[in-house]
Design a protein around this motif. Structure first.
Motif, mmCIF file in Angstrom:
data_model
loop_
_atom_site.group_PDB
_atom_site.id
_atom_site.type_symbol
_atom_site.label_atom_id
_atom_site.label_comp_id
_atom_site.label_asym_id
_atom_site.label_seq_id
_atom_site.Cartn_x
_atom_site.Cartn_y
_atom_site.Cartn_z
ATOM 1 N N ASP A 19 15.865 3.852 8.177
ATOM 2 C CA ASP A 19 15.321 3.032 6.814
ATOM 3 C C ASP A 19 14.163 3.289 6.480
ATOM 4 N N ARG A 20 13.154 3.108 7.707
ATOM 5 C CA ARG A 20 11.663 3.049 7.312
ATOM 6 C C ARG A 20 11.272 4.384 6.503
ATOM 7 N N ILE A 21 12.010 5.458 7.416
ATOM 8 C CA ILE A 21 11.560 6.886 6.974
ATOM 9 C C ILE A 21 11.948 6.968 5.569
ATOM 10 N N ASP A 22 13.254 6.910 5.116
ATOM 11 C CA ASP A 22 13.735 6.990 3.958
ATOM 12 C C ASP A 22 12.964 6.065 2.680
ATOM 13 N N GLY A 23 12.582 4.976 3.223
ATOM 14 C CA GLY A 23 11.760 4.148 2.234
ATOM 15 C C GLY A 23 10.416 4.695 2.070
ATOM 16 N N PHE A 24 9.735 5.211 3.098
ATOM 17 C CA PHE A 24 8.280 5.606 2.752
ATOM 18 C C PHE A 24 8.406 7.089 2.054
ATOM 19 N N ARG A 25 9.547 7.679 2.293
ATOM 20 C CA ARG A 25 9.633 8.858 1.399
ATOM 21 C C ARG A 25 9.733 8.655 0.102
ATOM 22 N N LYS A 26 10.560 7.365 -0.070
ATOM 23 C CA LYS A 26 10.900 7.140 -1.581
ATOM 24 C C LYS A 26 9.286 6.800 -2.115
ATOM 25 N N VAL A 27 8.774 5.904 -1.566
ATOM 26 C CA VAL A 27 7.392 5.486 -1.901
ATOM 27 C C VAL A 27 6.242 6.693 -2.144
ATOM 28 N N ILE A 28 6.429 7.693 -1.373
ATOM 29 C CA ILE A 28 5.665 8.683 -1.469
ATOM 30 C C ILE A 28 5.802 9.647 -2.519
ATOM 31 N N LYS A 29 6.948 9.774 -2.859
ATOM 32 C CA LYS A 29 7.410 10.439 -4.188
ATOM 33 C C LYS A 29 7.184 9.622 -5.471
ATOM 34 N N GLU A 30 6.839 8.249 -5.477
ATOM 35 C CA GLU A 30 6.756 7.506 -6.611
ATOM 36 C C GLU A 30 5.245 7.146 -6.667
#
Length: 154
Positions: A19-30
């Protein structure tokens, strides 16, 4: 604590890292491209969780448990947090973003604390691994909190 309960605990930690990986990936994109420092920090935190999850998966497999897949586990609190992060990033509210990250870090740290509270049932090697992960997570939390405090001042 029974062996299966220990394996379940390690599976939960692995899911939280996913979940942490997926969340940070979303944040990085945005996150704004100009906010290079924040993007770099989140990439580093995601990379740590990728490594931690791989290590936890090895422990799970060695114990006869099922390794979690790379799909987001959607643990309710963490999923809610990452939705909040997405909203904060979309609204370009850096303080709200950091607050959501702080919440997520506290969730995963709490899960590690719970596992380590049962140290009599966890092998020494596994306990050392958990302590190592926990130390890195607490360092990440500290950085997030410091950045959040700077945002509050500004």
């Amino acid at each position: 604590m029974k062996k299966q309960e220990i394996i379940n605990g390690f599976q939960t930690l692995a899911e939280l890292h996913q979940d942490r990986i997926d969340g940070f990936r979303k944040v990085i994109k945005e996150t704004d491209l100009e906010d290079f420092g924040l993007r770099k920090m989140f990439k580093s935190m995601a990379s740590f969780s990728e490594e931690a999850k791989a290590e936890l998966d090895l422990v799970i497999a060695a114990g006869g448990g099922e390794v979690t897949d790379s799909e987001n586990s959607f643990l309710s609190d963490v999923h809610k947090t990452w939705i909040d992060i997405k909203t904060a990033v979309t609204n370009k509210n850096r303080e709200a973003l950091l607050s959501s990250c702080e919440f997520g870090e506290n969730v995963i740290i709490g899960a590690y604390d719970s596992m380590l509270a049962n140290e009599d049932f966890i092998e020494v090697k596994e306990r050392l691994l958990l302590h190592s992960h926990l130390k890195a997570l607490k360092e990440s939390l500290k950085v997030i909190q410091e950045l959040k405090e700077l945002e509050e001042v500004n």
